[in-house]
Write an enzyme that holds these catalytic residues in place. Structure first.
Site, PDB file in Angstrom:
ATOM      1  CB  SER A 190       7.808 -31.521  33.649  1.00 54.00           C
ATOM      2  OG  SER A 190       9.291 -32.266  33.870  1.00 54.00           O
TER       3      SER A 190
ATOM      4  CE1 TYR B 252       5.113 -36.017  32.354  1.00 52.06           C
ATOM      5  CE2 TYR B 252       7.583 -35.440  32.148  1.00 52.06           C
ATOM      6  CZ  TYR B 252       6.425 -35.571  33.039  1.00 52.06           C
ATOM      7  OH  TYR B 252       6.326 -34.976  34.136  1.00 52.06           O
TER       8      TYR B 252
END
Length: 297
Positions: A143, A169
């Site tokens: 990501s 995350y």
């Protein structure tokens, strides 16, 4: 004469996949569903590796006979081992797609911080357990949030630090990217013809943005409707990484637009931290220790 820029890579550029078998984790919705759908349309046999097999059966019925379903819960290493044990025959491509984003603090069945456990450790174990049957490549999803990640080798599971969902995350997605890079280094060192790739979708509208259980769900819902690209477009970097025949191992693919948030897929760069070989090796060792899976290279 001036040469024209290459045309953007689209679904029409996916090479024929007839005779190839691909495992896609998290294939019942979002990027995983779009990846599986387009691979089936290109001729591949796709194994939908999913936690909810009822939803998986519905997707398989939609996609036709080339799609099959197998249970896989990446938050439970017992499930990961059972899934891997049930895979028969060669697998051309493993797509490590499933993931969680910015969820409340929690623990997997094995006691791992949830995002690290599902996004990284579950896929690390899955890759290691399947590697003797993979014939072409592994694609691992990262990501743009890897840029805010920091690997704390002494506290990977946030046992001592205060939990912050976005920091966790970012760490998990940086770990995924570093794993993809280190796996490629190890393929090369072992003289293997296998390849390890990484990909990220930019900002794609999926159900990932509805699981924070906070006000952020509503905010990201607005962003999904106004600035995000579609799930289909978000899956293109994964498909590029999984199917382009001459793509070098170690390539990281993402959208080519401003900030890598949207646009046609192309090879992209990543942070200096993601290429830190000392931390890559340390992360690998910790992952083997935590999962009990030794990757056979």
């Amino acid at each position: 004469m001036f040469s024209s820029a290459p045309a953007p890579w689209t679904t029409a550029d996916i090479p024929p996949q007839h005779g190839r078998t691909v495992i896609v984790t998290g294939a019942t919705s979002g990027l995983g569903y779009e990846t599986a759908r387009m691979l089936v349309e290109a001729g591949a046999r796709v194994v939908l590796a999913v936690r909810d097999t009822a939803r998986g059966d519905a997707v398989a019925a939609e996609l036709g006979g080339a799609a099959s379903v197998a249970h896989l819960d990446l938050a439970d290493l017992t499930s990961v081992r059972a899934f891997a044990a049930g895979v028969e025959g060669p697998v051309d491509v493993l797509v490590n797609n499933a993931g969680l984003m910015a969820v409340p603090q929690g623990r997997t069945a094995d006691g791992f911080e949830t995002q690290l456990g599902v996004n990284f450790l579950g896929h690390f174990a899955l890759t290691g357990l399947l590697l003797d049957r993979i014939t072409d490549r592994v694609v691992t999803l990262s990501s743009v949030a890897h840029r805010i990640g920091r690997i704390d080798l002494d506290d990977l599971n946030t046992d001592r630090r205060r939990y912050e969902r976005w920091t966790a995350y970012g760490q998990s997605k940086l770990a995924c990217l570093m794993f993809a890079y280190d796996l490629q280094h190890r393929f090369v060192a072992a003289g293997s013809r296998l390849r390890s790739m990484a990909a990220h979708p930019g900002y794609a509208a999926t159900n990932l943005q509805s699981r924070t259980e906070s006000f952020q769900d509503a905010l990201m819902g607005v962003l999904n409707r106004t600035i995000a690209q579609s799930g289909t477009a978000g899956a293109l970097p994964t498909l590029y990484a999984a199917t382009v025949a001459d793509l070098p191992g170690g390539t990281y693919v993402g959208p080519g637009g401003i900030g890598e948030m949207r646009g046609a897929p192309r090879p992209v760069g990543s942070t200096a931290a993601s290429h830190d070989r000392r931390v890559q090796r340390g992360l690998w060792e910790r992952a083997e220790e935590l999962t009990g899976v030794t990757v056979p290279l």
